[in-house]
Design a protein around this motif. Structure first.
Motif, short mmCIF file in Angstrom:
data_model
loop_
_atom_site.label_atom_id
_atom_site.label_comp_id
_atom_site.label_asym_id
_atom_site.label_seq_id
_atom_site.Cartn_x
_atom_site.Cartn_y
_atom_site.Cartn_z
N ALA A 270 8.65 12.30 8.84
CA ALA A 270 8.79 12.76 7.46
C ALA A 270 7.60 12.26 6.64
O ALA A 270 7.76 11.45 5.73
N TYR A 271 6.40 12.69 7.02
CA TYR A 271 5.16 12.33 6.32
C TYR A 271 5.03 10.81 6.15
O TYR A 271 4.94 10.30 5.02
N PRO A 272 5.02 10.07 7.24
CA PRO A 272 5.06 8.60 7.17
C PRO A 272 3.85 7.97 6.50
O PRO A 272 3.96 6.87 5.94
N TYR A 273 2.68 8.63 6.52
CA TYR A 273 1.49 8.01 5.94
C TYR A 273 1.44 8.12 4.42
O TYR A 273 0.50 7.64 3.80
N PHE A 274 2.46 8.72 3.82
CA PHE A 274 2.58 8.71 2.37
C PHE A 274 3.59 7.66 1.91
O PHE A 274 4.04 7.69 0.77
N SER A 275 3.93 6.74 2.79
CA SER A 275 4.92 5.71 2.47
C SER A 275 4.34 4.68 1.51
O SER A 275 3.16 4.35 1.56
N ARG A 276 5.23 4.14 0.66
CA ARG A 276 4.79 3.16 -0.35
C ARG A 276 5.04 1.72 0.08
O ARG A 276 4.60 0.79 -0.60
N ASP A 277 5.75 1.51 1.16
CA ASP A 277 5.90 0.18 1.75
C ASP A 277 6.27 0.36 3.22
O ASP A 277 6.54 1.47 3.68
N MET A 278 6.30 -0.74 3.97
CA MET A 278 6.52 -0.65 5.41
C MET A 278 7.95 -0.25 5.75
O MET A 278 8.20 0.34 6.79
N PHE A 338 3.80 -7.63 14.47
CA PHE A 338 3.00 -7.38 13.25
C PHE A 338 3.81 -6.56 12.25
O PHE A 338 3.81 -6.85 11.05
N ASN A 339 4.51 -5.55 12.75
CA ASN A 339 5.33 -4.73 11.87
C ASN A 339 6.51 -5.53 11.30
O ASN A 339 6.89 -5.33 10.14
N ALA A 340 7.07 -6.41 12.11
CA ALA A 340 8.18 -7.25 11.63
C ALA A 340 7.70 -8.17 10.51
O ALA A 340 8.38 -8.32 9.48
N ILE A 341 6.52 -8.76 10.69
CA ILE A 341 5.96 -9.65 9.66
C ILE A 341 5.65 -8.87 8.38
O ILE A 341 5.87 -9.35 7.27
N SER A 342 5.15 -7.64 8.54
CA SER A 342 4.85 -6.80 7.38
C SER A 342 6.11 -6.39 6.64
O SER A 342 6.11 -6.21 5.42
N PHE A 343 7.20 -6.24 7.39
CA PHE A 343 8.49 -5.83 6.84
C PHE A 343 9.21 -7.01 6.19
O PHE A 343 10.01 -6.82 5.25
N LEU A 344 8.95 -8.22 6.67
CA LEU A 344 9.72 -9.41 6.29
C LEU A 344 9.82 -9.65 4.79
O LEU A 344 10.93 -9.91 4.28
N PRO A 345 8.71 -9.60 4.03
CA PRO A 345 8.84 -9.86 2.58
C PRO A 345 9.80 -8.90 1.89
O PRO A 345 10.54 -9.30 0.97
N LEU A 371 -0.23 5.60 -5.81
CA LEU A 371 -1.41 5.72 -4.96
C LEU A 371 -1.83 4.37 -4.41
O LEU A 371 -2.17 4.24 -3.23
N PHE A 372 -1.80 3.36 -5.26
CA PHE A 372 -2.17 2.01 -4.81
C PHE A 372 -1.24 1.53 -3.70
O PHE A 372 -1.69 0.99 -2.69
N ARG A 373 0.06 1.74 -3.87
CA ARG A 373 1.03 1.29 -2.87
C ARG A 373 0.89 2.09 -1.57
O ARG A 373 1.05 1.53 -0.48
N ILE A 374 0.59 3.38 -1.68
CA ILE A 374 0.38 4.20 -0.47
C ILE A 374 -0.83 3.68 0.30
O ILE A 374 -0.78 3.51 1.52
N LEU A 375 -1.94 3.43 -0.41
CA LEU A 375 -3.16 2.97 0.24
C LEU A 375 -2.98 1.57 0.83
O LEU A 375 -3.48 1.28 1.94
N ARG A 376 -2.28 0.71 0.12
CA ARG A 376 -2.02 -0.64 0.63
C ARG A 376 -1.18 -0.58 1.91
O ARG A 376 -1.49 -1.27 2.90
N THR A 377 -0.15 0.24 1.91
CA THR A 377 0.69 0.39 3.10
C THR A 377 -0.09 1.02 4.24
O THR A 377 0.03 0.61 5.40
N PHE A 378 -0.90 2.02 3.92
CA PHE A 378 -1.69 2.71 4.93
C PHE A 378 -2.65 1.75 5.62
O PHE A 378 -2.85 1.81 6.84
N LEU A 379 -3.25 0.84 4.86
CA LEU A 379 -4.17 -0.15 5.46
C LEU A 379 -3.43 -1.04 6.45
O LEU A 379 -3.94 -1.33 7.54
N LEU A 380 -2.22 -1.46 6.10
CA LEU A 380 -1.41 -2.25 7.03
C LEU A 380 -1.12 -1.46 8.30
O LEU A 380 -1.16 -2.00 9.41
#
Length: 484
Positions: A270-278, A338-345, A371-380
């Protein structure tokens, strides 16, 4: 048989014709045709592996019947464990035998004890991780009394081996797919047209986006010591779109093909690369696997309805198992962690369900904050895929370390095809189309609402021409998730 092959281009219309024009009057014969077609589709790689699907189907069919007759709790548990051991036993042997042997020997070598290596030349059956989870979910749901066990062996075999989603998902539940084999299917022209659109978009994703990205990602990852930080970031960017275009492209073709035969499969992306957090990313990426682990592992362990320490335990367990499901390599486990650590907060701060809506719904552009949150999540996400793609964990850490050097601000460049700019342009165009279609099931599904008939046909022809002229037909690249 590959979706993007001449073989499948012949296979599909032949099966479609027999299905709707020869066997339509008899449901059992129609289901039998699907079983035969599915076995032919799968056996095209290696007919010997058909015995695994047959045996797994027989075992779980028998387990289901046994559960329907067993009132004793101990007997019901025994039958369930038979299904679990058979399915996970096959999966463990073919996928993980050599991995465990190699690591067992390495562990003894660390203490100075030398053991002889006795690994087998085991060929991994295509799609074994998908169909074993699918048939295993049937036994679990029958045990939980969420579904009545079937007495129709042909329908059950068709459910297990249904060719569109057999080798790379979506991983279907018996509660959704199996009942569709019981009732007469009626050809739905609108669903078939939408299915053809989804197949076209899936082929574009695979042949134009994924396979072109693969060419450059392979060059950079295989020679990462030679490149600047900016080039390594570009390589990770290419692999990010390779794996998305490849895997979601397969799902699109599978779902679209199923529509041609009157079946509705669950959405897998469902368009995962437009996500705003992990957390949102994992609600949108490989949905059928994420929900499988949620329902059959995470929730039985207590899910989120427990103490914070148990929540954290469950989180790391689910991502570790997910990583291990993907392959017999420590890099996949590192990717999961890595994904678990990104999800943890998000879990600790109770923000893991903040973004349940569609980003910028009803608007053309996202807000600056979105847009900022999408780009931040995308970098992760891009960084996480380095672990997934690297040969070893050490390679992944070196690759990431070399990205974040002063050379990151230099212009990227590498020894490769000079047509890389065209691929980048195609990726940008792909992102724009996906963004415009993000409120629909797939990027082309809402076309009839915004374009007249002539406009739609022009769009289809343009997409076909782009695929023909810019698709990577020079090398045969299998779908990435076939190895899982």
């Amino acid at each position: 048989m590959l979706f993007n092959s001449i073989d499948f281009a012949i296979f599909l219309p032949v099966v479609f014709f027999l299905y709707w024009f020869v066997t339509q009057r008899n449901l059992k014969i129609q289901n039998l045709l699907l079983v035969v077609a599915s076995y032919l589709f799968y056996g095209w790689w290696d007919w010997r592996f058909l015995t695994l699907i047959m045996f797994s189907s027989v075992v779980d069919y028998a387990v289901g019947l046994g559960l329907s007759r067993a009132n004793n709790r101990a007997r019901r548990k025994l039958l369930l464990w038979v299904s679990i051991i058979v399915n996970l036993g096959f999966l463990g042997f073919f996928k993980y035998y050599n991995f465990f042997i190699d690591n067992f020997i390495a562990a003894f070598a660390f203490f100075g004890v030398s053991l002889s290596k006795n690994t087998l030349n085991i060929i991994l059956p295509v799609g074994i991780s998908f169909y074993t989870f699918q048939t295993l979910s049937y036994s679990i749901d029958v045990y939980r009394k969420k579904i009545e066990p079937t007495k129709d062996f042909i329908a059950f075999c068709a459910f297990v081996s249904f060719f569109p989603q057999l080798v790379a998902g979506p991983i279907e539940r018996a509660t959704n797919l199996l009942p569709q084999f019981y009732k007469k299917r009626v050809f739905d022209y609108a669903a078939a047209v939408n299915g053809m659109r989804q197949i076209l978009w899936g082929l574009f994703k695979k042949i134009v986006i994924a396979d072109n990205c693969a060419r450059y990602a392979n060059i950079i990852f295989n020679n990462y010591h030679d490149y600047s930080g900016s080039t390594l970031l570009l390589g990770a960017f290419f692999f990010t779109f390779q794996i998305y275009g490849d895997f979601s492209g397969y799902s699109d073709i599978a779902i679209g093909t199923s529509s041609l035969f009157g079946f509705k499969l669950k959405r897998n992306f469902a368009y995962p690369y437009f996500s705003r957090d992990m957390a949102e990313f994992w609600r949108r990426w490989h949905i059928s696997l994420s929900t499988w682990f949620r329902d059959y592992l995470y929730i039985p362990l207590g899910g989120s309805h427990c103490t914070i320490l148990k929540k954290i335990r469950n989180l790391f367990l689910i991502f570790t198992v997910s990583g291990f499901w993907h392959g017999a390599n420590w890099t996949f486990i590192a990717w999961g962690l890595f994904n678990a650590i990104s999800f943890l907060p998000l879990l600790v701060l109770d923000k893991n369900r903040n973004n349940l809506d569609i980003v910028a719904s009803g608007r053309v552009l996202p807000s600056f904050s979105e847009l900022f949150r999408i780009l931040r999540t995308f970098l992760l996400i891009v960084i996480s895929w380095v672990f997934f793609r690297a040969e070893t964990i050490g390679d992944a850490f070196i690759y990431i370390r070399n990205i974040f050097t002063l050379s990151l601000i230099s212009a990227p460049g590498f020894r490769g095809d000079e047509e890389v700019q065209t691929t980048i342009f195609l990726i940008i165009a792909f992102i724009i189309v996906e963004w415009c279609g993000r409120e629909h099931q797939h990027a082309l599904s809402g076309m009839e609402r915004v374009l007249p008939r002539t406009g739609r046909w022009v769009s289809y022809i343009v997409l076909i021409l782009i695929t023909y002229f810019y698709g990577n037909f020079s090398e045969s690249i299998e779908f990435i998730y076939f190895q899982f």
